[in-house]
Every structure is written in structure tokens, then in C-alpha cells.
Design a protein around this motif. Structure first.
Motif, short mmCIF file in Angstrom:
data_model
loop_
_atom_site.label_atom_id
_atom_site.label_comp_id
_atom_site.label_asym_id
_atom_site.label_seq_id
_atom_site.Cartn_x
_atom_site.Cartn_y
_atom_site.Cartn_z
N LYS A 17 6.26 28.71 13.66
CA LYS A 17 6.71 29.08 15.01
C LYS A 17 8.17 29.51 15.00
CE LYS A 17 3.45 26.13 17.41
NZ LYS A 17 3.25 24.94 18.25
N ARG A 20 8.35 33.07 13.64
CA ARG A 20 7.91 34.03 14.66
C ARG A 20 8.98 34.22 15.73
NH1 ARG A 20 1.73 31.88 15.37
NH2 ARG A 20 0.97 32.66 13.36
N THR A 23 11.78 36.31 14.40
CA THR A 23 11.39 37.71 14.34
C THR A 23 11.52 38.37 15.71
OG1 THR A 23 9.85 37.20 12.55
CG2 THR A 23 9.51 39.27 13.73
N ASN A 86 9.28 32.49 6.25
CA ASN A 86 7.89 32.94 6.09
C ASN A 86 7.46 32.92 4.63
OD1 ASN A 86 5.45 33.83 7.02
ND2 ASN A 86 6.02 35.98 6.94
N ASN A 96 0.28 35.82 7.20
CA ASN A 96 1.08 36.98 7.55
C ASN A 96 2.10 37.28 6.45
OD1 ASN A 96 2.43 38.99 8.86
ND2 ASN A 96 3.35 37.68 10.40
N SER A 98 4.68 39.48 6.85
CA SER A 98 5.92 39.87 7.54
C SER A 98 6.39 41.28 7.18
CB SER A 98 7.03 38.85 7.29
OG SER A 98 7.45 38.87 5.95
#
Length: 120
Positions: A17, A20, A23, A86, A96, A98
Motif C-alpha cells: 500500500k 502504491r 506512486t 516494490n 506488479n 511497476s
């Protein structure tokens, strides 16, 4: 080849989290940098402007370019931290990778190089 084992993860953890969120913050800073760049960059000399003999600014506004550098480097730092988080939290092939964070970092570095070469 897809993984056929049992999924033991119940929900995303704090670090995913966080990556994310970082990002999203980096992309928002990039959008702010685009807005600041619009006001700091020299104005375009269109034909209609020359026809009406309007004055056009042909230089970068230095205080705004200083803010632009700060915003871009902060966005680059945040996207780099997001890539690091990540990298250590996404271990499976289905996680993911990224791509958009890496793309953002490349764009920001290219933009900073452009500014360093073109701002007087």
C-alpha cells in the motif's frame, strides 16, 4: 507458466500500500511540474501574436524553474523509493512489476537534463 499453489496472502500488506501511495504521489507531483513548467517556460511566438505586435517573453522565469527542479527531483526520489519498496515486496511472477514508475523516473530524468541544457 503460472503458479498453481495455494494463495496464502489474505490482503495487501502495509508496504505494498505504501508503494502504491508513493506512486500516486509521484505522478501527482509530475502533473504539478507540468503546470509549473507551463508558466515558467518561454511563450510561443505564434503568427497572430506577430501580426498584432504583442510582446512575447522569450526567457524562462528563474524562480519558477527553481521550484520546477525541486518538484521534479522530489518526484524522482519518491518514484525511486516506490521502486525499491516494490522490488522487495513483489516476489511472485504475477505481482506488479511497476513499469509506470520506471517510465516516470526515465521521463523525469530526461526532463531535468533538458532543463539543464536549455534554461539560461
Amino acid at each position: 507458466m503460472t503458479w498453481q499453489g495455494e494463495e496464502r496472502r489474505k490482503h495487501t500488506d502495509f508496504w505494498v500500500k505504501t508503494a502504491r501511495s508513493l506512486t500516486i504521489i509521484a505522478w501527482l507531483l509530475f502533473i504539478v511540474a507540468l503546470i509549473v513548467s507551463h508558466f515558467a517556460a518561454p511563450e510561443t511566438d505564434f503568427g497572430i501574436v506577430r501580426y498584432h505586435d504583442l510582446e512575447v517573453r522569450k526567457f524562462w522565469i528563474k524562480p519558477l524553474t527553481n521550484y520546477l527542479y525541486v518538484i521534479l527531483w522530489c518526484a524522482a526520489l519518491i518514484s525511486y523509493v516506490s521502486m525499491i519498496v516494490n522490488r522487495f515486496r513483489a516476489r511472485r511472477a504475477t505481482d506488479n512489476r511497476s513499469f509506470y514508475v520506471k517510465l516516470l523516473l526515465v521521463i523525469i530524468v530526461a526532463w531535468v537534463i533538458y532543463l539543464l541544457l536549455n534554461v539560461n
